[in-house]
Every structure is written in C-alpha cells, then in structure tokens.
Motif scaffolding. Structure first.
Motif, PDB file in Angstrom:
ATOM      1  N   PRO A  48     -17.481 -21.045  -0.316  1.00  0.00           N
ATOM      2  CA  PRO A  48     -16.799 -21.898  -1.384  1.00  0.00           C
ATOM      3  C   PRO A  48     -15.643 -22.169  -0.332  1.00  0.00           C
ATOM      4  O   PRO A  48     -14.439 -22.874  -0.046  1.00  0.00           O
ATOM      5  CB  PRO A  48     -16.599 -20.798  -2.427  1.00  0.00           C
ATOM      6  CG  PRO A  48     -17.011 -19.673  -1.903  1.00  0.00           C
ATOM      7  CD  PRO A  48     -18.599 -19.961  -0.875  1.00  0.00           C
ATOM      8  N   LEU A  49     -15.390 -19.969   0.825  1.00  0.00           N
ATOM      9  CA  LEU A  49     -14.022 -21.163   1.346  1.00  0.00           C
ATOM     10  C   LEU A  49     -14.336 -22.191   2.569  1.00  0.00           C
ATOM     11  O   LEU A  49     -12.709 -22.568   2.538  1.00  0.00           O
ATOM     12  CB  LEU A  49     -14.054 -19.386   2.238  1.00  0.00           C
ATOM     13  CG  LEU A  49     -12.862 -18.856   3.383  1.00  0.00           C
ATOM     14  CD1 LEU A  49     -11.253 -19.531   2.302  1.00  0.00           C
ATOM     15  CD2 LEU A  49     -13.070 -18.203   3.789  1.00  0.00           C
ATOM     16  N   THR A  50     -15.604 -22.214   3.080  1.00  0.00           N
ATOM     17  CA  THR A  50     -15.349 -22.960   4.502  1.00  0.00           C
ATOM     18  C   THR A  50     -15.921 -24.345   4.503  1.00  0.00           C
ATOM     19  O   THR A  50     -15.563 -25.195   4.514  1.00  0.00           O
ATOM     20  CB  THR A  50     -15.543 -22.752   5.573  1.00  0.00           C
ATOM     21  OG1 THR A  50     -16.762 -22.172   4.646  1.00  0.00           O
ATOM     22  CG2 THR A  50     -15.761 -21.224   6.227  1.00  0.00           C
ATOM     23  N   GLY A  51     -16.443 -24.622   2.929  1.00  0.00           N
ATOM     24  CA  GLY A  51     -17.153 -25.663   2.408  1.00  0.00           C
ATOM     25  C   GLY A  51     -18.575 -26.075   3.903  1.00  0.00           C
ATOM     26  O   GLY A  51     -19.182 -27.077   3.301  1.00  0.00           O
ATOM     27  N   LEU A  52     -18.395 -25.496   4.522  1.00  0.00           N
ATOM     28  CA  LEU A  52     -20.122 -25.450   5.185  1.00  0.00           C
ATOM     29  C   LEU A  52     -20.900 -24.749   4.218  1.00  0.00           C
ATOM     30  O   LEU A  52     -20.523 -24.152   2.832  1.00  0.00           O
ATOM     31  CB  LEU A  52     -19.875 -24.267   6.707  1.00  0.00           C
ATOM     32  CG  LEU A  52     -19.035 -24.607   7.481  1.00  0.00           C
ATOM     33  CD1 LEU A  52     -19.342 -23.462   8.585  1.00  0.00           C
ATOM     34  CD2 LEU A  52     -18.611 -26.250   7.860  1.00  0.00           C
ATOM     35  N   PHE A  53     -22.357 -25.033   4.570  1.00  0.00           N
ATOM     36  CA  PHE A  53     -23.225 -23.976   4.317  1.00  0.00           C
ATOM     37  C   PHE A  53     -23.781 -23.290   4.346  1.00  0.00           C
ATOM     38  O   PHE A  53     -22.686 -22.138   5.066  1.00  0.00           O
ATOM     39  CB  PHE A  53     -24.837 -24.876   4.770  1.00  0.00           C
ATOM     40  CG  PHE A  53     -24.709 -26.371   4.139  1.00  0.00           C
ATOM     41  CD1 PHE A  53     -25.447 -26.791   3.089  1.00  0.00           C
ATOM     42  CD2 PHE A  53     -24.432 -27.432   4.973  1.00  0.00           C
ATOM     43  CE1 PHE A  53     -25.653 -27.633   3.063  1.00  0.00           C
ATOM     44  CE2 PHE A  53     -25.017 -28.710   5.350  1.00  0.00           C
ATOM     45  CZ  PHE A  53     -25.383 -29.234   3.962  1.00  0.00           C
TER      46      PHE A  53
END
Length: 401
Positions: free
Chosen positions: A221-226
């Motif tokens: 949720p913080l970075t949007g990465l997997f």
C-alpha cells in the motif's frame, strides 16, 4: 399469447433486481455499476410502461424513450468499465433529437412501423458505438463474455431492422399483423438475450471486485509495487517470450535505521516511496518490481543480460543518491545498494537460486562500503568511477555514513 404476457411481466422484474444489485455494488466504488444500474432500471421501466397502457400513445413514447436512455447508460457503463472516455457527443445529440422525433411519430404521424423500427435503430446506436471503442479492450474471460452478449443485443436489433424494415413488404397480412409480430419477436429475443446479458454484466462486476481485492492483497500500500506474494504470482503468470531468462535485482536503502531514528518513520516512509518511484522510472515497462518488506526491493527484468541489469541498477542508484530530501526535512544524502544476478529461467527453483545469488551480491555491496552495484561475479565498473567523478565536482562524499 399468455406466454408472451407472462414473459413481459417477469423480464422487468428481473431487470429491476439486477438494477438494485448493480446500485448496491456501486457502493463498493465500482463506477460502472452505477451506469449498469441506471441502464437496467430504465429498460425495466420501458417494459413496465407497456403492460397497463400497451397501445396508449403517451405510454409508447415513455416506453421507447426509457429504452433509448437505458441503452445509452448501457453504453456508458461499457466505456466506464473498460476505462474509455465517456463523452461521445454523437450519441448525446442522437438521443436528444430522438425524443421530439419519436413524440411526433407517435402522436402526429401515427405510424407504428416507423416507431418500432426507429426505436431499435436508436438503441442499436446507443450501445453499438461504445462497443466499437471497447471491442479490443477485453482482457479476461468475463470481459469477453460481456462484449459478446452486448454485441448480440446490437445484432438482434439490427437483424430485426433488416428483416422487418427492408423485407416487411414481403410479409403477408396487414400492417398491424407485421407490427405485432415484430413486437412479439422483440420480446422473445429480449427475454432470452436479456438473461445472458444480465448474467454477463453481474459476472464481470463481481470478477472486477474480486480482482480489485486480489490486487490489493498482492500490492504494497505504501509504494504501489507488488509485495512478495504479488511478485511470485506475476512470475508464475509469465508466458511465451516473457518466460525467457533475465536478471534479478535486489536493493535496499543504506543505513535506513538511522533515517528512521533521526528523522522519524513518516520521513522514512517518504524515502521508501521515493525509492519505488526511482525504480519504476529506471526499469523497463515489462519489468516486475516488488517491495519484499522494510526497505528491501526486488525486480525481475525478463530478457535482460547481466550487463543490462547492472546498467539499470546503476542508473537507479545514481538518480536516488542525488535526490534532494530537504522538502521532507532530511538534510543529508541517502544512498542505496544493489545486487544483480542472472536468472536462467522463471522456473521456481531457478528464480529462488537467482534471488539467493542477488542477495549475496547485495551483501557484498554493503561490505564494500554501500552505495554500490555488485553483479554476479564482481562490482559494476561504473559505480566507483561515477562516485569519484561526482565527488571531484561537488566536493562531497558519495557514500552513506
């Protein structure tokens, strides 16, 4: 005739039930569900207007206009569902022009044949034009089913237009018989196709919700990465040319604990998000990147050589090390270290082995003084040279604490 009347009653009830369900799903943030709900609700009203006032002119106009607006919202729903622009002026102008023209045909001209043919033409346009925009956008089976059932609705209207409009003169009997037959066939087809259409809409909406929550479960949720789970899922989903060998890169932020301790966890989160941004900026579009936890990041670049992976990592390292963190209250340089290894294939064992080697390279980068890119087999040559060059130009130390 009793069967047709019974079907005429249950069809709007089914549509109202679907409309209610769609409106409820719209509360989950599905914008297309609101459009679907309006579409099914208006089409249900179109059928309901026909039941008590079947031959009354005002009921005919209200029914036909309800169908036209219902199909307009069907088209809007398709555009929203597939992420396409919804401002289609030609449909809006046709809809606005249809209302007075339909009213004139029913009240003044009194030609039932023109009225029913005109209505089918309008509903075909209201849904057909959006279909042309989204036809190739369907990626999943439920989306393809939605496109197919929507296309069948359009083809149904166009087929009846062709048969009863162009070939109506060949049908024996009076004009009233032809119109009644047209409406009867329309109700039967609407009943059959309507069920499949409603099921495809509901199925696609439910699958969209499930994909949303699955995506949320597989993303940081913080970075949007997997996250780790999402990364592994994406690797397993690779097919064809994407399954070729590539490179695995691991990286983390040098002395990140010091950043958290001195500047606070909120600032630390901004730094982590900044690293994710630099990775996405430096990696090719087909790369798979993930945050495994804390300040540890992993990326897989299919088809890239070890040297190419090293260059990508070096670019990201340089960009990150020159970021100005003063706007978030950090008055020092922050650096990252990379480990890069070759992945022979995307098979699970091969990926685990490559990831273990990349972790060893990352550990070697830390041992070598941090702010390094270490490849499988040695240090990336540009790292130290670039740092010495930058230090000569700025007079600053290029390594973290």
């Amino acid at each position: 005739m009793d069967t047709i009347e019974y079907q005429s009653f249950i069809l709007p009830v089914m549509m109202l039930a679907v409309a209610t369900t769609c409106l409820a799903l719209s509360r989950l943030g599905l914008q297309a569900a609101l459009q679907w709900g309006l579409g099914f609700g208006l089409c249900a009203l179109g059928f309901l207007f026909q039941i008590p006032f079947e031959h009354e002119p005002f009921a005919v106009v209200l029914s036909d206009v309800s169908f036209a607006f219902g199909y307009f919202f069907y088209g809007q729903a398709l555009l929203v569902h597939f992420g396409q622009p919804t401002a289609q002026r030609i449909r809006q102008w046709i809809l606005l022009a249809y209302i007075p023209f339909e009213t004139f045909v029913v009240f003044a001209f009194g030609d039932a044949r023109i009225q029913v043919l005109l209505n089918d033409l309008v509903v075909a346009v209201m849904l057909g034009l959006p279909l042309l925009d989204i036809m190739r956008k369907a990626r999943y089976r439920d989306e393809r089913a939605l496109v197919i059932t929507s296309s069948l609705l359009v083809l149904d209207a166009l087929t009846r237009l062709l048969i009863f409009g162009l070939l109506g003169a060949l049908i024996q009997g009076t004009e009233t018989f032809s119109v009644e037959l047209y409406l009867s066939v329309g109700e039967l087809m609407a009943g059959g196709l309507g069920v499949f259409f409603a099921l495809s809409v509901m199925g696609s909406l439910v699958m969209r919700v499930l994909r949303h929550y699955r995506d949320a479960a597989e993303r940081d949720p913080l970075t949007g990465l997997f996250n780790r789970r999402g990364f592994e899922s994406q690797i397993e989903a690779l097919t064809g040319d994407e399954m070729q060998a590539g490179v695995i890169m691991t990286c983390d932020i040098d002395h990140f604990k010091q950043v958290n301790d001195k500047f606070g966890h909120a600032a630390g989160d901004r730094v982590i998000a900044g690293l994710a941004h630099e990775l996405l900026r430096s990696l090719p579009p087909h790369a798979i990147s993930a945050r495994f936890g804390g300040e540890e990041f992993v990326a897989f670049v299919p088809g890239a050589s070890l040297a190419e992976g090293g260059l990508i990592a070096h670019t990201a390292r340089m960009r990150f090390s020159t970021r100005d963190w003063r706007p978030i209250g950090i008055n020092r340089q922050i650096t990252i270290s990379f480990g890069v290894a070759s992945a022979a294939s995307v098979e699970q064992n091969a990926m685990k082995a490559a990831l273990a080697i990349a972790d060893e390279c990352l550990y070697a980068a830390k041992e070598a003084g941090r702010n390094q890119v270490v490849l499988e087999g040695g240090v990336f040559e540009g790292t130290m040279q670039d740092d010495r060059s930058r230090n000569r130009q700025t007079g600053s130390n290029g390594r973290a604490g």
